[in-house]
Design a protein around this motif. Structure first.
Motif, PDB file in Angstrom:
ATOM      1  N   SER A   9     -22.681-146.565  66.553  1.00  0.00           N
ATOM      2  CA  SER A   9     -23.148-145.223  66.874  1.00  0.00           C
ATOM      3  C   SER A   9     -23.506-145.137  68.351  1.00  0.00           C
ATOM      4  CB  SER A   9     -24.375-144.864  66.023  1.00  0.00           C
ATOM      5  OG  SER A   9     -25.442-145.720  66.316  1.00  0.00           O
ATOM      6  N   GLU A  10     -23.677-143.942  68.843  1.00  0.00           N
ATOM      7  CA  GLU A  10     -24.001-143.693  70.244  1.00  0.00           C
ATOM      8  C   GLU A  10     -25.251-144.462  70.639  1.00  0.00           C
ATOM      9  OE1 GLU A  10     -23.157-142.100  73.890  1.00  0.00           O
ATOM     10  OE2 GLU A  10     -22.012-141.752  72.080  1.00  0.00           O
ATOM     11  N   GLY A  11     -25.200-145.124  71.790  1.00  0.00           N
ATOM     12  CA  GLY A  11     -26.360-145.837  72.293  1.00  0.00           C
ATOM     13  C   GLY A  11     -26.496-147.259  71.798  1.00  0.00           C
ATOM     14  N   VAL A  12     -25.590-147.709  70.931  1.00  0.00           N
ATOM     15  CA  VAL A  12     -25.639-149.077  70.418  1.00  0.00           C
ATOM     16  C   VAL A  12     -24.826-149.951  71.355  1.00  0.00           C
ATOM     17  CG1 VAL A  12     -24.956-150.557  68.491  1.00  0.00           C
ATOM     18  CG2 VAL A  12     -25.912-148.299  68.054  1.00  0.00           C
ATOM     19  N   ASP A  13     -25.330-151.138  71.672  1.00  0.00           N
ATOM     20  CA  ASP A  13     -24.640-151.972  72.644  1.00  0.00           C
ATOM     21  C   ASP A  13     -23.922-153.163  72.033  1.00  0.00           C
ATOM     22  OD1 ASP A  13     -26.693-153.705  72.047  1.00  0.00           O
ATOM     23  OD2 ASP A  13     -27.187-154.144  74.120  1.00  0.00           O
ATOM     24  N   GLU A  14     -23.654-153.141  70.753  1.00  0.00           N
ATOM     25  CA  GLU A  14     -22.891-154.210  70.146  1.00  0.00           C
ATOM     26  C   GLU A  14     -22.414-153.794  68.759  1.00  0.00           C
ATOM     27  OE1 GLU A  14     -25.126-157.715  68.533  1.00  0.00           O
ATOM     28  OE2 GLU A  14     -26.740-156.696  69.584  1.00  0.00           O
ATOM     29  N   VAL A  15     -21.540-154.608  68.202  1.00  0.00           N
ATOM     30  CA  VAL A  15     -21.020-154.363  66.871  1.00  0.00           C
ATOM     31  C   VAL A  15     -21.466-155.530  66.006  1.00  0.00           C
ATOM     32  CG1 VAL A  15     -18.961-153.939  65.506  1.00  0.00           C
ATOM     33  CG2 VAL A  15     -19.067-153.158  67.874  1.00  0.00           C
ATOM     34  N   ALA A  16     -22.574-155.365  65.335  1.00  0.00           N
ATOM     35  CA  ALA A  16     -23.163-156.448  64.554  1.00  0.00           C
ATOM     36  C   ALA A  16     -22.349-156.726  63.306  1.00  0.00           C
ATOM     37  CB  ALA A  16     -24.597-156.087  64.164  1.00  0.00           C
ATOM     38  N   GLU A  17     -22.186-158.007  63.016  1.00  0.00           N
ATOM     39  CA  GLU A  17     -21.431-158.403  61.830  1.00  0.00           C
ATOM     40  C   GLU A  17     -22.045-157.816  60.576  1.00  0.00           C
ATOM     41  OE1 GLU A  17     -20.945-162.529  59.531  1.00  0.00           O
ATOM     42  OE2 GLU A  17     -20.095-162.518  61.548  1.00  0.00           O
ATOM     43  N   GLY A  18     -23.351-157.778  60.474  1.00  0.00           N
ATOM     44  CA  GLY A  18     -24.023-157.254  59.286  1.00  0.00           C
ATOM     45  C   GLY A  18     -24.421-155.808  59.428  1.00  0.00           C
ATOM     46  N   GLY A  19     -23.856-155.095  60.377  1.00  0.00           N
ATOM     47  CA  GLY A  19     -24.197-153.696  60.597  1.00  0.00           C
ATOM     48  C   GLY A  19     -25.291-153.541  61.634  1.00  0.00           C
ATOM     49  N   MET A  20     -25.529-152.297  61.992  1.00  0.00           N
ATOM     50  CA  MET A  20     -26.491-151.990  63.046  1.00  0.00           C
ATOM     51  C   MET A  20     -27.904-152.456  62.692  1.00  0.00           C
ATOM     52  SD  MET A  20     -27.041-148.410  65.046  1.00  0.00           S
ATOM     53  CE  MET A  20     -28.102-147.590  63.885  1.00  0.00           C
ATOM     54  N   ALA A  21     -28.311-152.297  61.439  1.00  0.00           N
ATOM     55  CA  ALA A  21     -29.667-152.700  61.037  1.00  0.00           C
ATOM     56  C   ALA A  21     -29.856-154.204  61.218  1.00  0.00           C
ATOM     57  CB  ALA A  21     -29.932-152.300  59.587  1.00  0.00           C
TER      58      ALA A  21
END
Length: 176
Positions: free
Chosen positions: A13-25
């Motif tokens: 989503s906007e403003g997120v600085d990575e793509v986490a394997e387990g999702g943003m949370a």
């Protein structure tokens, strides 16, 4: 940064600085855990990324000063904008260098070119602040991959070019 979320399971989503394997949370939790580890606070649960975070923290134990989750800004002349961000971890060696560390929980390196720009912005901001230190080093700490990528910051011209492209994509295309 351009982090396309076209792939299944990434949820960028906007403003997120990575793509986490387990999702943003999960990525947010790991960054909070890293901050707690830096401060010596207890953790609520054990995660596989904690060992990699501990290695990063151990690697900077000889620094003259360290900072975690520090806001920074980098004013640009062309275009006239100010870029802002939060440095995950900064280690200052007063006679040698500033290290900019960024924790990533990605399972691949597909967004690494974007991360190189991100860390370069942070490095230039740090160099402006610590203007007597001769150089900056950028380090992407891929926690899930148990590896790190060390590189010199991109030149300011590259950062300004990217900012112009984001602000006016048609102008940049027509000037190639």
């Amino acid at each position: 940064m351009n982090l396309s979320s076209e792939d299944e399971g990434y949820g960028v989503s906007e403003g997120v600085d990575e793509v986490a394997e387990g999702g943003m949370a999960h990525g947010t939790k790991i960054h909070e855990d890293a901050r707690r580890m830096y401060l010596g606070m207890p953790l609520q649960s054990e995660e596989r990324e904690h060992a990699a975070i501990r290695e990063v923290l151990d690697s900077i134990s000889d620094a003259d000063a360290t900072y975690a989750e520090i806001e920074c800004s980098l004013p640009l002349d062309d275009p006239e904008v100010t870029l802002r961000g939060v440095i995950d971890l900064m280690a200052v060696y007063f006679h040698d260098r500033v290290e900019i560390h960024d924790y990533k929980t990605d399972s691949s390196d597909r967004f690494e070119p974007e991360y190189r720009i991100q860390l370069s912005v942070y490095a230039h901001a740090a160099m402006r602040h610590f203007h007597n230190i001769p150089r900056a080093v950028c380090i992407i700490d891929y926690l899930n991959q148990e590896r790190r990528v060390v590189f010199e910051p991109l030149p300011m011209e590259d950062i300004e070019k990217r900012a112009r492209m984001v602000l006016n994509p048609t102008d940049v295309e027509s000037n190639r």
